[in-house]
Write a protein that holds these residues in place. Sequence first.
Motif, PDB file in Angstrom:
ATOM      1  N   ASP A 281     119.021  18.952  77.160  1.00  0.00           N
ATOM      2  CA  ASP A 281     117.573  19.073  77.311  1.00  0.00           C
ATOM      3  C   ASP A 281     116.916  17.790  77.819  1.00  0.00           C
ATOM      4  O   ASP A 281     115.694  17.727  77.952  1.00  0.00           O
ATOM      5  CB  ASP A 281     116.929  19.495  75.989  1.00  0.00           C
ATOM      6  CG  ASP A 281     117.206  18.507  74.855  1.00  0.00           C
ATOM      7  OD1 ASP A 281     118.191  17.740  74.949  1.00  0.00           O
ATOM      8  OD2 ASP A 281     116.447  18.502  73.873  1.00  0.00           O
ATOM      9  N   LEU A 282     117.732  16.754  78.114  1.00  0.00           N
ATOM     10  CA  LEU A 282     117.183  15.483  78.606  1.00  0.00           C
ATOM     11  C   LEU A 282     117.915  15.010  79.858  1.00  0.00           C
ATOM     12  O   LEU A 282     119.105  15.265  80.029  1.00  0.00           O
ATOM     13  CB  LEU A 282     117.309  14.382  77.545  1.00  0.00           C
ATOM     14  CG  LEU A 282     116.502  14.509  76.262  1.00  0.00           C
ATOM     15  CD1 LEU A 282     116.836  13.336  75.345  1.00  0.00           C
ATOM     16  CD2 LEU A 282     115.010  14.548  76.549  1.00  0.00           C
TER      17      LEU A 282
ATOM     18  N   SER B 270     112.433  15.329  79.917  1.00  0.00           N
ATOM     19  CA  SER B 270     112.965  16.674  79.760  1.00  0.00           C
ATOM     20  C   SER B 270     113.647  17.128  81.048  1.00  0.00           C
ATOM     21  O   SER B 270     113.242  16.743  82.148  1.00  0.00           O
ATOM     22  CB  SER B 270     111.825  17.633  79.412  1.00  0.00           C
ATOM     23  OG  SER B 270     112.245  18.980  79.522  1.00  0.00           O
ATOM     24  N   THR B 271     114.672  17.949  80.900  1.00  0.00           N
ATOM     25  CA  THR B 271     115.329  18.485  82.084  1.00  0.00           C
ATOM     26  C   THR B 271     114.364  19.358  82.893  1.00  0.00           C
ATOM     27  O   THR B 271     114.579  19.586  84.083  1.00  0.00           O
ATOM     28  CB  THR B 271     116.559  19.329  81.693  1.00  0.00           C
ATOM     29  OG1 THR B 271     116.195  20.274  80.668  1.00  0.00           O
ATOM     30  CG2 THR B 271     117.675  18.455  81.182  1.00  0.00           C
ATOM     31  N   ASP B 272     113.304  19.819  82.255  1.00  0.00           N
ATOM     32  CA  ASP B 272     112.279  20.581  82.979  1.00  0.00           C
ATOM     33  C   ASP B 272     111.559  19.710  83.999  1.00  0.00           C
ATOM     34  O   ASP B 272     110.969  20.224  84.955  1.00  0.00           O
ATOM     35  CB  ASP B 272     111.254  21.169  82.003  1.00  0.00           C
ATOM     36  CG  ASP B 272     111.862  22.210  81.070  1.00  0.00           C
ATOM     37  OD1 ASP B 272     112.889  22.804  81.452  1.00  0.00           O
ATOM     38  OD2 ASP B 272     111.314  22.415  79.977  1.00  0.00           O
ATOM     39  N   ASP B 273     111.586  18.372  83.777  1.00  0.00           N
ATOM     40  CA  ASP B 273     110.914  17.435  84.685  1.00  0.00           C
ATOM     41  C   ASP B 273     111.905  16.689  85.571  1.00  0.00           C
ATOM     42  O   ASP B 273     111.589  15.629  86.110  1.00  0.00           O
ATOM     43  CB  ASP B 273     110.098  16.412  83.873  1.00  0.00           C
ATOM     44  CG  ASP B 273     108.990  17.062  83.075  1.00  0.00           C
ATOM     45  OD1 ASP B 273     108.395  18.033  83.583  1.00  0.00           O
ATOM     46  OD2 ASP B 273     108.709  16.613  81.950  1.00  0.00           O
ATOM     47  N   SER B 274     113.117  17.221  85.707  1.00  0.00           N
ATOM     48  CA  SER B 274     114.158  16.489  86.432  1.00  0.00           C
ATOM     49  C   SER B 274     113.815  16.271  87.902  1.00  0.00           C
ATOM     50  O   SER B 274     114.396  15.399  88.548  1.00  0.00           O
ATOM     51  CB  SER B 274     115.504  17.223  86.307  1.00  0.00           C
ATOM     52  OG  SER B 274     115.413  18.538  86.833  1.00  0.00           O
TER      53      SER B 274
ATOM     54  N   LYS C 199     118.421  18.294  69.320  1.00  0.00           N
ATOM     55  CA  LYS C 199     119.472  19.168  69.834  1.00  0.00           C
ATOM     56  C   LYS C 199     120.842  18.776  69.287  1.00  0.00           C
ATOM     57  O   LYS C 199     121.683  19.627  68.994  1.00  0.00           O
ATOM     58  CB  LYS C 199     119.493  19.107  71.361  1.00  0.00           C
ATOM     59  CG  LYS C 199     118.494  20.018  72.038  1.00  0.00           C
ATOM     60  CD  LYS C 199     119.060  21.425  72.166  1.00  0.00           C
ATOM     61  CE  LYS C 199     118.195  22.286  73.054  1.00  0.00           C
ATOM     62  NZ  LYS C 199     118.748  23.647  73.235  1.00  0.00           N
TER      63      LYS C 199
ATOM     64  N   SER D 205     118.861  15.643  73.144  1.00  0.00           N
ATOM     65  CA  SER D 205     117.923  14.935  72.277  1.00  0.00           C
ATOM     66  C   SER D 205     118.503  14.909  70.865  1.00  0.00           C
ATOM     67  O   SER D 205     119.442  15.655  70.551  1.00  0.00           O
ATOM     68  CB  SER D 205     116.568  15.638  72.270  1.00  0.00           C
ATOM     69  OG  SER D 205     116.698  16.948  71.727  1.00  0.00           O
TER      70      SER D 205
END
Length: 253
Positions: A51-52, A128-132, A160, A157
């Motif tokens: 997730d990171l 976050s991987t959402d902001d990769s 996690k 994280s």
Amino acid sequence: MKIDKSVQITSIIVVGVLICVAIIVASFNSVVNPKNTVNSYGEATIDIVPDLVTVYFTVQTSGENSATVQEENNEIVDNLISNIVAQGFEKEDIQTQNFYIGPKYRYTNGKQIQEGYEATHYLKVEMSTDDSSKIGKIVDAGVDAGAAISYINFELSQEKQNEAKAEAIQFAAEDAQIKAEALAQGLGYEIGKLVSVSNSDFGYSPWNIYSSRMEGSAMSVNDEELQKAVESTSIQPGEQTVRASVTAVFKIK
């Protein structure tokens, strides 16, 4: 023959102590005697998505005196922070991992010769991987400030990690119990109470997508490899495997 009362009391105490010792020894043997226990090793793997995304920077400066070296290092770090904050991040997102300043040496004919001082500052920025998709801007911000890119990793994280650890260890413990039951039944016994259990291992390592090479004390950055790594961070990472193992000892009956 009349026995002294004090001798009688002493004899009673001694007999009582011997009985207690015998009981303790018998109980201990019933627990730890290998003939009455079964050992079982359980293991489990689970798949989890990181997730990171974390970018690790190295800021390295050298010079004739420590004050100048530290000042130059601080200037690069300040520029790095300013550049990253300008991309919409908070200062708290930039963490110092380690800082070192000390003499710099070279070796000539087997002799150690000091040639000034060196300061090294290690920092990381995680998101976050959402902001990769922002990783390219982070890399550019660091390079423009004069920092080197050490690593780019997909990571878990702490939340996690704790989640994965609890789940993997639980499955490993269940596996240990199933194996112990099967082993005991195969020998014509049943498992009884749990005597002891230990968590032998929990395996987790970040998944590296870029690493600089070390040449002497300087970081060697391959622009082509770095570009590929930056481009790959726009792709959501697949599931990665986390492993755990447990050793348990049961009484058998």
